[in-house]
Design a protein around this motif. Sequence first.
Motif, PDB file in Angstrom:
ATOM      1  N   ILE A 149       0.832  -1.201   0.000  1.00 19.63           N
ATOM      2  CA  ILE A 149       0.000   0.000   0.000  1.00 19.63           C
ATOM      3  C   ILE A 149       0.868   1.253   0.000  1.00 19.63           C
ATOM      4  O   ILE A 149       0.606   2.213  -0.746  1.00 19.63           O
ATOM      5  N   VAL A 150       1.917   1.245   0.837  1.00 16.75           N
ATOM      6  CA  VAL A 150       2.800   2.409   0.913  1.00 16.75           C
ATOM      7  C   VAL A 150       3.503   2.642  -0.422  1.00 16.75           C
ATOM      8  O   VAL A 150       3.557   3.771  -0.934  1.00 16.75           O
ATOM      9  N   VAL A 151       4.036   1.562  -1.012  1.00 14.30           N
ATOM     10  CA  VAL A 151       4.728   1.689  -2.300  1.00 14.30           C
ATOM     11  C   VAL A 151       3.763   2.150  -3.388  1.00 14.30           C
ATOM     12  O   VAL A 151       4.071   3.020  -4.205  1.00 14.30           O
ATOM     13  N   GLY A 152       2.556   1.553  -3.392  1.00 18.00           N
ATOM     14  CA  GLY A 152       1.565   1.946  -4.399  1.00 18.00           C
ATOM     15  C   GLY A 152       1.143   3.395  -4.254  1.00 18.00           C
ATOM     16  O   GLY A 152       1.035   4.125  -5.241  1.00 18.00           O
ATOM     17  N   THR A 153       0.915   3.830  -3.008  1.00 20.17           N
ATOM     18  CA  THR A 153       0.526   5.218  -2.775  1.00 20.17           C
ATOM     19  C   THR A 153       1.640   6.173  -3.173  1.00 20.17           C
ATOM     20  O   THR A 153       1.393   7.220  -3.801  1.00 20.17           O
ATOM     21  N   GLY A 154       2.881   5.797  -2.824  1.00 18.11           N
ATOM     22  CA  GLY A 154       4.017   6.624  -3.216  1.00 18.11           C
ATOM     23  C   GLY A 154       4.147   6.732  -4.724  1.00 18.11           C
ATOM     24  O   GLY A 154       4.436   7.808  -5.268  1.00 18.11           O
ATOM     25  N   GLY A 155       3.896   5.623  -5.427  1.00 14.71           N
ATOM     26  CA  GLY A 155       3.967   5.660  -6.886  1.00 14.71           C
ATOM     27  C   GLY A 155       2.902   6.561  -7.495  1.00 14.71           C
ATOM     28  O   GLY A 155       3.178   7.304  -8.442  1.00 14.71           O
ATOM     29  N   VAL A 156       1.691   6.495  -6.940  1.00 11.58           N
ATOM     30  CA  VAL A 156       0.609   7.343  -7.448  1.00 11.58           C
ATOM     31  C   VAL A 156       0.924   8.822  -7.222  1.00 11.58           C
ATOM     32  O   VAL A 156       0.723   9.668  -8.115  1.00 11.58           O
ATOM     33  N   LEU A 157       1.411   9.142  -6.018  1.00 11.31           N
ATOM     34  CA  LEU A 157       1.753  10.532  -5.727  1.00 11.31           C
ATOM     35  C   LEU A 157       2.875  11.028  -6.623  1.00 11.31           C
ATOM     36  O   LEU A 157       2.841  12.168  -7.108  1.00 11.31           O
ATOM     37  N   TYR A 158       3.877  10.186  -6.844  1.00 13.39           N
ATOM     38  CA  TYR A 158       4.986  10.580  -7.725  1.00 13.39           C
ATOM     39  C   TYR A 158       4.488  10.823  -9.151  1.00 13.39           C
ATOM     40  O   TYR A 158       4.850  11.826  -9.782  1.00 13.39           O
ATOM     41  N   TYR A 159       3.645   9.932  -9.636  1.00 14.51           N
ATOM     42  CA  TYR A 159       3.104  10.094 -10.987  1.00 14.51           C
ATOM     43  C   TYR A 159       2.269  11.378 -11.072  1.00 14.51           C
ATOM     44  O   TYR A 159       2.341  12.116 -12.060  1.00 14.51           O
ATOM     45  N   TYR A 160       1.461  11.641 -10.034  1.00 15.22           N
ATOM     46  CA  TYR A 160       0.612  12.834 -10.029  1.00 15.22           C
ATOM     47  C   TYR A 160       1.467  14.103 -10.054  1.00 15.22           C
ATOM     48  O   TYR A 160       1.183  15.060 -10.792  1.00 15.22           O
TER      49      TYR A 160
END
Length: 260
Positions: free
Chosen positions: A213-224
């Motif tokens: 979840i942490v990695v996925g959330t971090g990836g989404v924020l980075y992409y955004y």
Amino acid sequence: MQRRHYALIGLVALLALSGCTGLFGPQESDPARLNQNASYDWETPEDATLVVDRSSYTAVYDVRNNSTFEVYSRDGLGREQSVPIRALRFRYDNGTVISAANSSMTATEGGRRTEIQFPGNVTGEVAFTAPRLGKTFATPTLVDGGSYAITLPPGARVGIPLLSQVSPGADGKTVENDRQTIRWEEVTTRGVSVRYYLQRDLFIFGGVALVAIVVGTGGVLYYYRQLQEVRRRRKEAGIDLEEEDYDDDPRDRGPPPGMR
């Protein structure tokens, strides 16, 4: 020809050493193994009581006026196979406990079943220990229509559908001294099976899920953030305005020149 004869003799010897009963018939169990020490709970109310540990299990079965008792398991294809039992004991209703060393009780391992022979027709409880592995425990119904209880290893549990399974459905579950016991009032199926998980597995799965979840959330924020940065740069360069004019629907611009 001699090589073929030697190969055949070697194969026969190998089968003999491995205890293959298909060729040589039933083999009497090692008396030293049958006389090993083990602790059994004789006071349980169920007709069959099994206590599961990591590499072995103990079993106590009710016997009613029988001279023999057959023990077996089933492989992945459902075929019957004998069980190498040890620490064999029998307890009479009056509380007297006998072993293979102080009685005529014996056990014979056949190709499909292990037969325990008692000193005549007896009534009481027979107990033995047998090897096992894995987080699934299954046994045929050796006491048809009887009540069963299976106690899991310390820290083991059933209850979460994806991680555990009980077949047939249990009539009750209790936990005492960090060991869960599953009970059936009457078993009429061919066998009982329990797949369990260890409580520490939940922490491992929970930790893996949290990291995902942490990695996925971090990836989404980075992409955004990257997308927002690209948009900002395009806007500063005037690219967005040109694209907005180009992407406008011609129907929203009104009639062609000369028709206005």
